[in-house]
Enzyme design. Structure first.
Site, short mmCIF file in Angstrom:
data_model
loop_
_atom_site.label_atom_id
_atom_site.label_comp_id
_atom_site.label_asym_id
_atom_site.label_seq_id
_atom_site.Cartn_x
_atom_site.Cartn_y
_atom_site.Cartn_z
N GLY A 289 18.48 -12.84 5.85
CA GLY A 289 17.59 -11.98 5.29
C GLY A 289 17.39 -10.65 5.68
O GLY A 289 16.89 -10.66 7.05
N PHE A 292 12.32 -6.56 4.81
CA PHE A 292 11.49 -5.98 6.08
C PHE A 292 11.10 -7.12 7.34
O PHE A 292 11.00 -6.65 8.42
CB PHE A 292 9.81 -5.58 5.24
CG PHE A 292 10.31 -4.36 4.61
CD1 PHE A 292 10.22 -2.93 5.10
CD2 PHE A 292 9.81 -4.42 3.24
CE1 PHE A 292 10.26 -2.15 4.32
CE2 PHE A 292 9.83 -3.47 2.60
CZ PHE A 292 10.20 -2.34 3.01
N GLU A 448 2.75 -0.16 -12.36
CA GLU A 448 3.72 1.02 -11.87
C GLU A 448 4.67 1.12 -12.92
O GLU A 448 5.08 2.44 -12.92
CB GLU A 448 4.41 0.81 -10.47
CG GLU A 448 3.13 0.79 -9.43
CD GLU A 448 3.48 0.43 -7.95
OE1 GLU A 448 3.18 1.02 -7.28
OE2 GLU A 448 4.68 -0.35 -8.03
#
Length: 700
Positions: A289, A292, A448
């Site tokens: 992965g 972050f 958003e």
């Protein structure tokens, strides 16, 4: 350990300068160009310029007013100033203008500021105009050539001389006038030195200059600290010289102090590379992965004597918090992603594999990649999450979620295609269905998306359709809970809903879904909303890591881990990010946010470094919540840091700065900042592309 701390400080300041450096370069270029253009215009017009800096005063003895030579000289300088402002042939333009400044400084008629102008221009001549220039755009079309040895010598020599000169000038500011005879006389006759002597700059400036700037020790962060101090002094004392000096220090902070420094000698300006022999026996760490969490762990572990294999099914790192902007045509996918190999091309001990994990053989310590197996000594799983439909997986076809670039481009095409179908609709009912958009989920992503879609309809598509008004599109946000943004404070939620209502978004709280089909959504109360476009933002589920590991998944498919983020029965395997069920000290589940993922990645790296070095393990992982952000629309957002809550325009600017800072890669930071600024001024959405029409499956 001290060397590592100093190196970390240097590298942190370097990362910050990657964003601020190009902006500083642009500001200085525009600033210097304006000076030359203004001075030339004053000279040509014959206006009184006795109270303004005049570069051409030194030529007045041999250039008569309005002579052909004067007009040619001034016109040429104006052309070079215009080139400098645009960043076209900027090295040549800056060099020519620097010669003008030095010539003016060399004559009695010249002014002291001309020397500072010359130094700023020489920096641009040696280092170029940076990414925010026409030169940078043209360079993309040409193969990159390495800097010559002579060019490197000039750059490093200039930086060394500039650093020593700045130290001398700063020291003059703290010396008493009686001690000023210790320095060369030519410096004392100019106003910028006497200004420093008169204001007696703070003693800390002298300490920083002698202890750090002079030898080049922690030169980047120190120059970055001194620059704003001088900038404040320039504002408070109305002395422009301090502003020029601040810009020169800013250049040192952005480009570095060069090779002739203590930092370079002790390798504090870079992390030492790890060179491993082909058969060298070192730990092999496999990271699955490149989000972050995974990237943060790899970035730290890459400095250690170990082999790292980073596996991801995509070849890029994605900044997921801005995916909604791709979905609503505000940004391009390339603006929020960066090739993984680019990040680690200088790390020979890091190998990147483009592959999809199909399982994990814990008994033999192997990661399964189809028919291939990769053996590990330590394994870090950071595979993130996918949209979760709470057992209603059939809804995914009609209500796509937003987690990957493919999701964002697909949603963008569906949204734009809906407006196209509305333009071609034959009856009002069909037109209404195509211009009704339902967003399921009142979390940050749903909010958003609703705000960005409302702005796209109201402003981004204004005047482009003839059979209907896009601004009359109906956007409905369905939320299961009593309020939107339940993770935020009640005050932030209230501000959010108020802003959404002002944008024309209809917010419905405490709503239960019954079904979703091609014609819209059915609610538990028996009502139905006719809508051809439904988007999902009502939750996520972890990747199938629990299935790979053979453990029981909890809390939305997450893998339970210990306080050191490893499996209960296997301390060689770590699970972090959205894939792991990590709890705070108060027993709350750690949210799936970028800062939380980065903290987990840093912690696991510390654990592994301690294991490889034979040190005691670090204290158990403790999550530190750094706040929650949600951008609602143009100049509106909410930022909730617990102790302080911000909404409206200040929160919008703060969200923008934080998002740009979190982006990976200088090009992406600059591109996103410019896109946002342009959109803010014009309301224009530049990436309104409908792709994959054959996959949309939207029947009229």
């Amino acid at each position: 350990m001290a060397g590592s701390s100093f190196r970390s400080l240097n590298m942190t300041s370097k990362n910050m300068s990657l964003v601020l450096g190009p902006v500083l370069n642009l500001v200085v270029r525009l600033w210097m160009a304006q000076m030359f253009l203004f001075s030339a215009a004053m000279q040509l017009s014959g206006a009184d310029h006795s109270n303004t800096p005049n570069i051409y005063a030194c030529f007045e003895d041999w250039l008569t007013a309005q002579s052909l030579a004067q007009i040619v000289l001034l016109s040429a300088s104006m052309v070079f100033a215009a080139l400098l402002a645009a960043g076209l042939a900027s090295r040549l333009a800056a060099l020519v203008l620097a010669v003008f400044s030095l010539a003016a400084y060399g004559f009695d008629a010249g002014q002291a500021q001309n020397l500072l102008w010359a130094l700023l221009l020489l920096y641009v001549a040696l280092f170029g105009a940076g990414p925010l220039s026409v030169d940078a755009l043209l360079a993309r079309e040409r193969p990159q050539k390495p800097e010559s040895k002579f060019s490197n010598l000039l750059q490093n020599g200039f930086l060394f001389a500039l650093r020593q000169w700045l130290v001398l000038v700063i020291l003059l500011g703290v010396l008493e006038p009686s001690a000023a005879k210790m320095v060369p006389d030519f410096l004392l006759q100019h106003s910028f030195v006497s200004g420093f002597l008169e204001q007696k700059a703070h003693f800390v400036m002298a300490v920083l200059a002698i202890g750090f700037l002079l030898p080049g020790f922690l030169a980047r962060p120190v120059a970055g600290l001194m620059a704003p101090i001088l900038l404040v002094m320039a504002i408070t004392t109305s002395q422009a010289e301090n502003m020029y000096l601040a810009a020169l220090l800013g250049f040192i902070a952005s480009s570095g102090p060069g090779l002739l420094t203590f930092d370079h000698w002790w390798k504090l300006d870079r992390w030492p590379s790890v060179d491993l022999g082909p058969d060298e026996d070192v730990p092999h760490i496999v990271v699955v992965g490149a989000g972050f969490a995974g990237l943060t762990a790899v970035s730290r572990l890459a400095r250690e004597k170990c082999r790292i294999t980073l596996i991801d099914r995509h070849n890029y790192h994605l900044f997921q918090p801005l995916l909604y902007q791709v979905a609503t045509a505000a940004l391009s996918p390339a603006d929020i992603s960066l090739p993984i190999r680019t990040l680690f091309k200088g790390r020979s001990n890091v190998q990147v594999l483009l592959a999809e994990v199909t399982g994990i053989d814990r008994e033999n310590c192997q990661v399964l990649l189809g028919h291939r197996r990769v053996k590990y000594d330590r394994l870090i799983i950071a595979t993130g999450s996918n949209p979760g439909y709470h057992g209603k997986d059939l809804w995914e076809q009609q209500a796509p979620g937003l987690k990957h670039i493919e999701d964002a481009t697909y949603i963008r095409s569906r949204l734009l295609a809906a407006f196209e179908h509305a333009e071609d609709a034959v009856d009002e009912a069909s037109k209404l269905a195509w211009t009704t958009f339902v967003i399921v989920g009142g979390g940050a992503t749903g909010v958003e998306m609703a705000g960005a879609l409302a702005e796209l309809a109201s402003h981004g598509l204004r005047g482009e359709f003839r059979n209907f008004d896009p601004a009359k599109a109906k956007i409905i946000l369905l939320n299961r809970g009593p309020r939107c943004l339940s993770a935020f404070s009640k005050a932030s939620s209230k501000a959010c809903e108020k802003t959404l209502n002002a944008l024309g978004v209809e917010v419905r709280n405490e709503v239960e879904l019954e079904s979703i089909d091609v014609n819209g959504v059915s609610l538990a109360d028996g009502s139905k909303i006719a809508a051809r476009t439904v988007l999902w933002a009502a939750g996520v589920t972890a990747s199938p890591a629990a299935k790979w590991l053979g453990v029981e998944a909890k809390h939305g498919g997450r893998v339970p881990v210990t306080s050191r983020l490893s499996l209960e029965d296997d301390d060689r395997i770590f699970v972090i990010g959205d894939t792991a069920a990590i709890f705070t000290r108060k027993g709350k589940l750690v949210p799936g946010l970028a800062p939380a993922a980065k903290q987990a990645g840093q912690y696991v790296a510390k654990v592994l470094v301690a294991q490889m070095a034979g040190w005691p393990p670090p204290k158990p992982f403790s999550y530190s919540h750094q706040g929650s952000l949600a951008t609602i629309g143009r100049s509106s957002a909410v930022a909730d840091f617990g102790w302080i809550k911000i909404s409206g325009s200040p929160a919008w600017w703060l969200c923008g700065l934080i998002h740009v800072g979190f982006l990976t890669g200088v090009r992406n930071r600059i591109a996103v900042a410019l896109q946002w600024f342009w959109a803010y001024l014009t309301y224009h959405r530049s990436t309104r592309l409908i792709t994959g029409l054959d996959k949309l499956n939207l029947e009229q």
